[in-house]
Write a protein that holds these residues in place. Sequence first.
Motif, PDB file in Angstrom:
ATOM      1  N   UNK A  74       0.844  -1.205   0.000  1.00  0.00           N
ATOM      2  CA  UNK A  74       0.000   0.000   0.000  1.00  0.00           C
ATOM      3  C   UNK A  74       0.880   1.256   0.000  1.00  0.00           C
ATOM      4  N   UNK A  75       0.350   2.383  -0.464  1.00  0.00           N
ATOM      5  CA  UNK A  75       1.152   3.615  -0.582  1.00  0.00           C
ATOM      6  C   UNK A  75       1.892   4.022   0.695  1.00  0.00           C
ATOM      7  N   UNK A  76       1.233   3.970   1.845  1.00  0.00           N
ATOM      8  CA  UNK A  76       1.926   4.366   3.085  1.00  0.00           C
ATOM      9  C   UNK A  76       3.119   3.462   3.364  1.00  0.00           C
ATOM     10  N   UNK A  77       2.958   2.172   3.125  1.00  0.00           N
ATOM     11  CA  UNK A  77       4.058   1.233   3.343  1.00  0.00           C
ATOM     12  C   UNK A  77       5.173   1.466   2.325  1.00  0.00           C
ATOM     13  N   UNK A  78       4.810   1.767   1.079  1.00  0.00           N
ATOM     14  CA  UNK A  78       5.833   2.065   0.071  1.00  0.00           C
ATOM     15  C   UNK A  78       6.644   3.293   0.478  1.00  0.00           C
ATOM     16  N   UNK A  79       5.945   4.324   0.952  1.00  0.00           N
ATOM     17  CA  UNK A  79       6.655   5.539   1.386  1.00  0.00           C
ATOM     18  C   UNK A  79       7.588   5.233   2.554  1.00  0.00           C
ATOM     19  N   UNK A  80       7.137   4.404   3.490  1.00  0.00           N
ATOM     20  CA  UNK A  80       7.977   4.073   4.644  1.00  0.00           C
ATOM     21  C   UNK A  80       9.232   3.317   4.211  1.00  0.00           C
ATOM     22  N   UNK A  81       9.076   2.364   3.333  1.00  0.00           N
ATOM     23  CA  UNK A  81      10.235   1.608   2.826  1.00  0.00           C
ATOM     24  C   UNK A  81      11.147   2.537   2.031  1.00  0.00           C
ATOM     25  N   UNK A  82      10.563   3.347   1.157  1.00  0.00           N
ATOM     26  CA  UNK A  82      11.359   4.279   0.348  1.00  0.00           C
ATOM     27  C   UNK A  82      12.129   5.266   1.202  1.00  0.00           C
ATOM     28  N   UNK A  83      11.477   5.829   2.217  1.00  0.00           N
ATOM     29  CA  UNK A  83      12.146   6.796   3.099  1.00  0.00           C
ATOM     30  C   UNK A  83      13.266   6.129   3.896  1.00  0.00           C
ATOM     31  N   UNK A  84      13.029   4.912   4.358  1.00  0.00           N
ATOM     32  CA  UNK A  84      14.060   4.199   5.116  1.00  0.00           C
ATOM     33  C   UNK A  84      15.274   3.905   4.247  1.00  0.00           C
ATOM     34  N   UNK A  85      15.037   3.454   3.028  1.00  0.00           N
ATOM     35  CA  UNK A  85      16.166   3.142   2.149  1.00  0.00           C
ATOM     36  C   UNK A  85      16.875   4.406   1.678  1.00  0.00           C
ATOM     37  N   UNK A  86      16.133   5.477   1.436  1.00  0.00           N
ATOM     38  CA  UNK A  86      16.771   6.746   1.086  1.00  0.00           C
ATOM     39  C   UNK A  86      17.677   7.200   2.228  1.00  0.00           C
TER      40      UNK A  86
END
Length: 146
Positions: A74-86
């Motif tokens: 889901x979008x919120x989970x994608x953002x969380x993963x993306x922010x963590x990896x960034x």
Amino acid sequence: YRSRTMTKLATVFGIHRFVAGGFGLTLLLAPEAMNAAYRSDGDELPFGEKFALQSWGCFVIAVAGIVHAARRFPPDAQRAVGASLLTCFLLLDGLYAAVLLTNKDMDGKYREGCAITGAIFAALSALYAWGMVGTAHAGDGSRKRT
């Protein structure tokens, strides 16, 4: 769960899974080849270093699996993963830059290997930054309310 911005992030995850998968498999199955990229002395890889590289390879393979699955999160989970990896890659950028700038007497082959690895991390930072631009934040109405 697809929107234009999530498609960008899903694209980043799709690219990263191949980078991480290849890097992880190389570390796990051919740590000597990875070592050769950093060392010019041709010495055999000590057991402890080989084990550390192979252990790290297992972790990187897990990252490949996570980002592969994240394409469908889901979008919120994608953002969380993306922010963590960034965040992870920005920290690595700083670490590699500091090592390269403060260790002027480093072996030339090792410096070259660090620069190449640092460039890969910098490219991943740029890719994740691009993927995160324009993503909606939680609470902005982009989530379905139940």
